[in-house]
Design a protein around this motif. Sequence first.
Motif, PDB file in Angstrom:
ATOM      1  N   ALA A 103       2.401   1.875  -3.337  1.00 32.74           N
ATOM      2  CA  ALA A 103       1.426   2.421  -4.293  1.00 32.74           C
ATOM      3  C   ALA A 103       1.168   3.896  -3.997  1.00 32.74           C
ATOM      4  O   ALA A 103       1.069   4.725  -4.918  1.00 32.74           O
TER       5      ALA A 103
ATOM      6  N   LYS B 118      -4.340  -1.645  -7.315  1.00 32.51           N
ATOM      7  CA  LYS B 118      -4.667  -2.821  -8.136  1.00 32.51           C
ATOM      8  C   LYS B 118      -3.795  -2.881  -9.380  1.00 32.51           C
ATOM      9  O   LYS B 118      -3.283  -3.928  -9.764  1.00 32.51           O
ATOM     10  N   ASP B 119      -3.597  -1.700  -9.980  1.00 28.70           N
ATOM     11  CA  ASP B 119      -2.737  -1.644 -11.169  1.00 28.70           C
ATOM     12  C   ASP B 119      -1.338  -2.131 -10.834  1.00 28.70           C
ATOM     13  O   ASP B 119      -0.712  -2.854 -11.600  1.00 28.70           O
TER      14      ASP B 119
ATOM     15  N   SER C  23       0.366   6.022 -15.857  1.00 29.46           N
ATOM     16  CA  SER C  23      -0.899   6.268 -15.151  1.00 29.46           C
ATOM     17  C   SER C  23      -0.671   6.975 -13.803  1.00 29.46           C
ATOM     18  O   SER C  23      -1.631   7.375 -13.143  1.00 29.46           O
ATOM     19  N   SER C  24       0.594   7.074 -13.405  1.00 24.36           N
ATOM     20  CA  SER C  24       0.882   7.650 -12.081  1.00 24.36           C
ATOM     21  C   SER C  24       0.552   9.135 -12.006  1.00 24.36           C
ATOM     22  O   SER C  24       0.635   9.861 -13.005  1.00 24.36           O
ATOM     23  N   LYS C  25       0.198   9.560 -10.783  1.00 17.43           N
ATOM     24  CA  LYS C  25      -0.085  10.987 -10.594  1.00 17.43           C
ATOM     25  C   LYS C  25       1.171  11.697 -10.096  1.00 17.43           C
ATOM     26  O   LYS C  25       1.171  12.904  -9.893  1.00 17.43           O
TER      27      LYS C  25
ATOM     28  N   THR D  62       0.841  -1.200   0.000  1.00 19.58           N
ATOM     29  CA  THR D  62       0.000   0.000   0.000  1.00 19.58           C
ATOM     30  C   THR D  62       0.876   1.250   0.000  1.00 19.58           C
ATOM     31  O   THR D  62       0.650   2.191  -0.779  1.00 19.58           O
TER      32      THR D  62
ATOM     33  N   ASP E 138      -2.473   3.344  -8.786  1.00 20.99           N
ATOM     34  CA  ASP E 138      -3.575   2.579  -8.237  1.00 20.99           C
ATOM     35  C   ASP E 138      -3.041   1.248  -7.693  1.00 20.99           C
ATOM     36  O   ASP E 138      -2.221   0.584  -8.362  1.00 20.99           O
TER      37      ASP E 138
ATOM     38  N   GLU F  35       2.158   6.920  -6.284  1.00 15.98           N
ATOM     39  CA  GLU F  35       0.902   7.554  -6.699  1.00 15.98           C
ATOM     40  C   GLU F  35       0.246   6.807  -7.863  1.00 15.98           C
ATOM     41  O   GLU F  35      -0.096   7.378  -8.895  1.00 15.98           O
TER      42      GLU F  35
END
Length: 897
Positions: free
Chosen positions: A373, A381-382, A600-602, A370, A379, A377
Amino acid sequence: MYKRRDYVELYEKDQAKWALLRNVNTVFKHNTLLPGDYVWLDLKTGHEFEVPIGAVVKLCDSGQIQVLDDEGNEHWISPQNANNIKPMHPTSIHGVEDMIRLGDLNEAGILRNLLIRYREHLIYTNCGGRTYTGSILVAVNPYQLLPIYTADQIRLYTNKKIGEMPPHIFAIADNCYFNMQRNNKDQCCIISGESGAGKTESTKLILQFLAAISAFGNAKTIRNDNSSRFGKYIDIHFNKRGAIEGAKIEQYLLEKSRVCRQARDERNYHIFYCMLKGMTVDQKKKLGLGKATDYTYLTIGHCTVCDGRDDQKEYSNIRSAMKVLMFTDKENWEISKLLAAILHMGNLSYEARTYDNLDACEVHRCPDLTTAAVLLEVDLKDLMNCLTSRTIITRGETVSTPLSVEQALDVRDAFVKGIYGRLFVWIVEKINAAIYKPPSLELKAVRRSIGLLDIFGFENFTINSFEQLCINFANENLQQFFVRHVFKLEQEEYNLENINWQHIEFTDNQDALDMIAIKPMNIISLIDEESKFPKGTDTTMLNKLNSQHKLNTNYIPPKNTYETQFGIQHFAGIVYYETRGFLEKNRDTLHGDIIQLVHSSKNKFIKQIFQADVAMGAETRKRSPTLSSQFKRSLELLMRTLSVCQPFFVRCIKPNEYKKPMLFDRELCVRQLRYSGMMETIRIRRAGYPIRYTFVEFVDRYRVLMPGVKPAYKQGDLRGTCQRIAEAVLGRDDDWQMGKTKIFLKDHHDMLLEIERDKAITDKVILIQKVVRGFKDRSNFLKMKKSAMLIQKTWRGYYCRKNYGAMRGGFSRLQALYRSRKLFVTYHVARQRIKLFQGRCRGFLDHFWAPLKSKENRTGEKKSKLQQEQINRCSVQTSFMIFSRGSVVSMMVGSTM
Ligand SMILES: Nc1ncnc2c1ncn2[C@@H]1O[C@H](COP(=O)(O)OP(=O)(O)OP(=O)(O)O)[C@@H](O)[C@H]1O
């Protein structure tokens, strides 16, 4: 020649000198030994790296000779073994600063020279002094801080020629700088040696600002507590006036595998341990961090601390260095986030599963996952999917296949290494942005540079992998550069210039280099080819290597078909490489899923460091150059850069494997000296002509030594003029030679010429100064004289005039006084006289006129006025007649009237 009595006396006074003379006079001439003689003792153990050891004779009158060797061991030599000892040349007794001066020019002589100097804390030794082809300095790692790097020492070595002061790394640095300015040519300093030999320390001594970068690129290894796990070339730029303008760091091949795996007793990169020790509780809480022992990636080597290293203090040093290098707080925090994410990812645990008869796995849901992740940044699950499955596109369809535990671990490690590698590159770029100043566009702005090359040393571990192959390949390149400069180019030039020269044999590593990377079907290209081949495996690669190179003497094929390693005879010895994992490491590509995850990361920072990968399409990524081809290209570029510079070489020697001060492992040192070609280097340096000038350069530089010699461009016979100057200054018979276009000189010739030139120029300078000062002083004097005369003239005029007026007044007064006095006297005299005369006259007249008066009286009272006047006139005329000579007549007349 000394007599025995003299020896005894000398022995009492000065044992060292005694030993020296004994060796020269007795041992060499009569071949007899006395106590105190120094000898070479050959222990004949048959070990590969064993060489004769120095020893001093203790006793020799009982038939046997007792000697005490350099290690403090006693030996008895029987007459049958007399051949085991040989007299030692005086230069080897106390050592020399420049090894070309050694009388015993062999490995034993070189080794003892380094040893006795090392014991006296003299860790630097020259090898050939100042030379045309680049000075060579041998540096033995002292493993202790010596007081030889102070500001005073820097001052001492500034503006000194090599050879003028005892050997020192500062002398190399100073001469790099001096050469750059004098020859207007870029310089480079190649610092080589085994891991732990002191390359980075030497670099840091030349340049202090490496603190920041070394924390991310250095780690504790069994050989070195602060081993650089990447190569670097630091180019320092100088402007026209010689001031530092900026610098640029080029990095080569960071050992990324260290992030995930370390050998026993080794550590991961220092930054992780520093961060965990140095961060505040609050910061660590935000990143979910604990202590080093909590992380798998930091404990694989079973070593989380490093003797003599204070990770907490280092962390604050790193932070302040980063501040200087203009890293913002935000950037620092982003870096810490990624480092923390790496640690958390390392703690993930997997469980094997089977889906549809396929090996699969699952990541345990744990706080580490967690936190990773959150920090990345992405998801959760991703992230899990990415770490446990792979997307494959077949016939236009996207299929997701599960990964086995091993595959999943590989994917995770590849991701982690990808993050760290890119982070490192980003940091180097950031540092470059802070220290690099692009060259000015002005045409006149010339910029020169000094490059410092500190690249990973030759490595030979129990298990060597792809990284070691790359590292050793880089070292082969550097050795070839050295060989080319010191042996090949040198001897080629002698031949080209028709110099009388005896060829010197040397070990050339060109063949090994050809096999590794130059000739067609070389090892690197075969590995590369196999890496791109879809069905290529480590085994197919090894088979190809075997079939291609099995006949090459530098290649050692596996003994049987089960063995997975091959060997290469490197210049520094044979290294066996374990081929498992070669191709994967060489491909160095990240799977598309991971790139997609990053996309996809922020987290903007991770996106930034992966920018190039994200921008590349999947297909381009597949075709992107492999690690070995990238490395090969950057090495080629480096070699090209070095080849246009004037090189200096610092050969670092590691004296022992235990990182201990004052411990000198003879065999280890001989090995290093042998493979670095030091023996042949000294021989060529001694026989060769390190200094050479073209005739034009020589005439222009030294014509000052011969009055009347015109500049080179006005010379008809340049060669003849050059020869005349050399004969006049160096003597006809000395060992210098005239080539076709150049004159070849020994070091001492150059020294002599330079000293004479200095003297001649000083004389000329003094003459010019004399004339200029004379002229200046004379004109000053004349000006002052003129001014003084003007002042004098004016003053005297004024003064005289003033005096004259007073004098004139005085004189006039004096004159008047004198005159009045004179007149007064004359008047008085005249008056007296007149009075006298008057008296007389009156008396006479009275006497004369008395009868007349009485007659008158008698004739009547009617005597006329006319008569009276006649009488008076008669009286006056009479007086006048008497005093007509005096000027006072009129006065007298007046007065008498
Ligand atoms: N001149 C020196 N004075 C004092 N100590 C030194 C000196 N040179 C080296 N050392 C000691 O030796 C250690 C190893 O040196 P250094 O890190 O420079 O080796 P290296 O050749 O760069 O190794 P690697 O190739 O593994 O990076 C240093 O940490 C330091 O303790």
